[in-house]
Design a protein around this motif. Structure first.
Motif, PDB file in Angstrom:
ATOM      1  N   TYR A  93       0.849  -1.184   0.000  1.00  0.00           N
ATOM      2  CA  TYR A  93       0.000   0.000   0.000  1.00  0.00           C
ATOM      3  C   TYR A  93       0.895   1.248   0.000  1.00  0.00           C
ATOM      4  CZ  TYR A  93      -3.862  -3.101   1.359  1.00  0.00           C
ATOM      5  OH  TYR A  93      -4.807  -4.101   1.392  1.00  0.00           O
ATOM      6  N   ALA A  94       0.486   2.275  -0.731  1.00  0.00           N
ATOM      7  CA  ALA A  94       1.232   3.535  -0.822  1.00  0.00           C
ATOM      8  C   ALA A  94       0.576   4.596   0.053  1.00  0.00           C
ATOM      9  CB  ALA A  94       1.285   4.015  -2.271  1.00  0.00           C
ATOM     10  N   ALA A  95       1.390   5.406   0.717  1.00  0.00           N
ATOM     11  CA  ALA A  95       0.870   6.447   1.606  1.00  0.00           C
ATOM     12  C   ALA A  95       0.188   7.550   0.802  1.00  0.00           C
ATOM     13  CB  ALA A  95       2.002   7.025   2.440  1.00  0.00           C
ATOM     14  N   TRP A  96      -0.784   8.197   1.448  1.00  0.00           N
ATOM     15  CA  TRP A  96      -1.520   9.284   0.804  1.00  0.00           C
ATOM     16  C   TRP A  96      -1.559  10.530   1.684  1.00  0.00           C
ATOM     17  CZ3 TRP A  96      -2.671  10.944  -3.680  1.00  0.00           C
ATOM     18  CH2 TRP A  96      -3.713  11.843  -3.893  1.00  0.00           C
ATOM     19  N   GLN A  97      -2.119  10.398   2.880  1.00  0.00           N
ATOM     20  CA  GLN A  97      -2.218  11.539   3.785  1.00  0.00           C
ATOM     21  C   GLN A  97      -2.023  11.094   5.221  1.00  0.00           C
ATOM     22  OE1 GLN A  97      -6.099  13.213   3.149  1.00  0.00           O
ATOM     23  NE2 GLN A  97      -5.558  14.237   1.239  1.00  0.00           N
ATOM     24  N   MET A  98      -1.706  12.076   6.059  1.00  0.00           N
ATOM     25  CA  MET A  98      -1.540  11.849   7.499  1.00  0.00           C
ATOM     26  C   MET A  98      -2.522  12.777   8.219  1.00  0.00           C
ATOM     27  SD  MET A  98       2.113  12.022   9.469  1.00  0.00           S
ATOM     28  CE  MET A  98       2.413  11.207  11.041  1.00  0.00           C
ATOM     29  N   HIS A  99      -3.385  12.207   9.063  1.00  0.00           N
ATOM     30  CA  HIS A  99      -4.424  12.977   9.755  1.00  0.00           C
ATOM     31  C   HIS A  99      -4.187  12.951  11.263  1.00  0.00           C
ATOM     32  CE1 HIS A  99      -7.228  11.693   6.202  1.00  0.00           C
ATOM     33  NE2 HIS A  99      -6.312  12.555   5.837  1.00  0.00           N
ATOM     34  N   PHE A 100      -4.623  14.013  11.937  1.00  0.00           N
ATOM     35  CA  PHE A 100      -4.474  14.114  13.393  1.00  0.00           C
ATOM     36  C   PHE A 100      -5.815  14.481  14.020  1.00  0.00           C
ATOM     37  CE2 PHE A 100      -0.372  14.923  11.550  1.00  0.00           C
ATOM     38  CZ  PHE A 100       0.534  14.291  12.395  1.00  0.00           C
ATOM     39  N   TYR A 101      -6.092  13.875  15.179  1.00  0.00           N
ATOM     40  CA  TYR A 101      -7.314  14.151  15.938  1.00  0.00           C
ATOM     41  C   TYR A 101      -6.970  14.280  17.415  1.00  0.00           C
ATOM     42  CZ  TYR A 101      -9.291  12.608  11.576  1.00  0.00           C
ATOM     43  OH  TYR A 101      -9.564  12.490  10.242  1.00  0.00           O
ATOM     44  N   TRP A 102      -7.698  15.142  18.098  1.00  0.00           N
ATOM     45  CA  TRP A 102      -7.453  15.375  19.520  1.00  0.00           C
ATOM     46  C   TRP A 102      -8.730  15.833  20.205  1.00  0.00           C
ATOM     47  CZ3 TRP A 102      -5.112  18.160  15.546  1.00  0.00           C
ATOM     48  CH2 TRP A 102      -5.645  19.421  15.294  1.00  0.00           C
ATOM     49  N   GLY A 103      -8.676  15.939  21.529  1.00  0.00           N
ATOM     50  CA  GLY A 103      -9.842  16.367  22.297  1.00  0.00           C
ATOM     51  C   GLY A 103      -9.628  17.739  22.879  1.00  0.00           C
TER      52      GLY A 103
END
Length: 433
Positions: free
Chosen positions: A148-158
């Protein structure tokens, strides 16, 4: 991927001024000649490449169908517009460690090209989340050999300051302070757009954040410092380099895996999830800064943009490690120490005082130490030349770069067990010994 906290900015807004290109200096005048543009400074070239990338992003990577129309739609209403959001294989989930299935055939993930890359890397405030576009030379290989090839990096927090955690996945009901997700597409397809709607199209590599008060994660420092340039939705900034491998936990061998979905509309159920067992350690100051750097389209601080956990609906969560047993079954601590008699205590006090007297006579401070005073560390080499040598300590140990030596045996520690005192504890001016 998180909840929409307001109407997402259209993608064209993400290339509207201001696009901050820190840390490049202010734009310089570019001369023209008969052939067109004259000599262009490297930083200006990077700026041009970044802007072109954003333009291509608008042409090639539209928001997933319907994203721009969700507005302030509640998560519970997603399925009306996006039927798969009400499906039986939705993400995220709560992972119950006593219900997972150990699969001995699952091998460690093989991460290729995850080390340092030179940019530019575009970091964008997407209104409901933060993402980084990644080079597709980053690849993941799983147990069956599929790549699999990378596409995006996402971040989530509270909202750590309000004691609200913000990871999407939970483990044994515990929500961590945040979560990072790296989305990949199956290389059997030509690109992400082709793979995103196929049954085996996507893979998500995720890790949870854990806070340790003073444990600054230096691999996140530059990234977090750039967030001040993308305070408002649609703004983008540039990272000159990125090492995604170092932004993940040191040990990526062990994981939970299951079949799930995207965590925002259209919630397609074609995502093979890998949630790493070990967390990413960051400091309290870092998570607070991360959580309070961005605003959404309602001019509110971007908090709690995660999706609630979804029913498992009979799915099996597998692991390639055997989870630890019930912590309550751990061995009880050793018996308490005996209380010494008053006479014995007095004798020990006398011995301790005598030892201090002998220490003053026989163990002077190491040569020069008493004279360092407020001398700065970068001045040490003037008085102690070896302080500027090539084999100095301490160092940063990168666990993914160390070399295994099968000839190295375990250390044998003799006489390390409990000893009767007294033991002298001394303030040595610059340390405790």
């Amino acid at each position: 991927m998180g909840r929409f906290t307001g109407k997402p900015a259209a993608l064209k807004d993400s290339i509207s001024p201001p696009v901050n290109l820190s840390p490049c200096p202010a734009p310089r005048t570019v001369t023209q000649d008969a052939g067109g543009l004259g000599a262009m400074k490297p930083c200006a070239m990077k700026t041009l490449v970044a802007l072109l990338s954003l333009f291509l992003l608008e042409l090639q990577v539209p928001l997933r169908a319907g994203r721009a129309n969700t507005g302030s739609q509640k998560e519970s209403d997603w399925a009306r517009q996006f039927p798969q959001c009400g499906g039986k294989k939705q993400s995220p989930i709560n992972i119950r460690s006593n219900k997972v299935k150990f699969n001995p055939n699952l091998k460690p993930l093989v991460l290729n090209g995850y080390e340092t890359h030179q940019g530019p890397f575009i970091v964008t405030n997407m209104n409901h989340k933060l993402h980084i576009l990644l080079p597709q030379t980053m690849r993941v290989n799983i147990s069956n050999g599929q790549e699999y090839a990378a596409w995006q990096m996402h971040f989530y927090w509270g909202n750590y300051s309000s004691e609200i955690s913000g990871s999407e996945h939970t483990v044994d009901g515990k929500r961590h302070v945040g979560e990072v997700q790296v989305i990949h597409y199956n290389t059997n397809y030509n690109n992400f757009q082709e793979a995103q709607n196929t049954p085996d199209g996507l893979l998500m590599l995720a890790a949870l954040f854990e806070v340790k008060e003073y444990s600054e994660n230096t691999y996140y420092s530059d990234f977090i410092n750039h967030l001040k340039y993308i305070k408002y939705p649609g703004q983008s900034t540039i990272l000159n380099s990125i090492d995604v491998r170092d932004m993940l936990p040191p040990d990526v061998r062990h994981y939970y895996t299951y079949q799930g979905s995207l965590t925002t509309p259209p919630c397609t159920e074609n995502v093979l999830w890998f949630l790493l067992k070990d967390p990413i350690i960051i400091s309290r100051a870092q998570i607070v800064k991360l959580e309070n750097s961005l605003l959404d389209s309602q001019n509110q601080t971007l908090h709690n943009a995660y999706r609630m956990t979804q029913p498992l609906n009979g799915r099996t969560v597998e692991t390639n490690f055997i989870p630890l047993g019930d912590p309550s079954k751990a061995l009880s601590p050793p018996p308490h120490l005996r209380v010494l008699s008053p006479v014995c205590s007095a004798m020990k006090t006398l011995v301790a005082l005598l030892s201090l007297f002998l220490l003053e006579l026989q163990v002077p401070l190491q040569a020069g130490r008493a004279n360092t005073g407020s001398q700065k560390e970068n001045d040490w080499a003037k008085e102690f030349p070896q302080c500027g040598g090539k084999k100095q300590s301490p160092i940063n140990i990168r666990s993914n770069k160390v070399k295994f030596n099968p000839k190295l045996k375990h250390l044998v520690l003799n006489g390390y067990e409990t000893h009767k005192g007294p033991f002298i504890v001394t303030n040595m001016n610059r340390k405790c010994a």
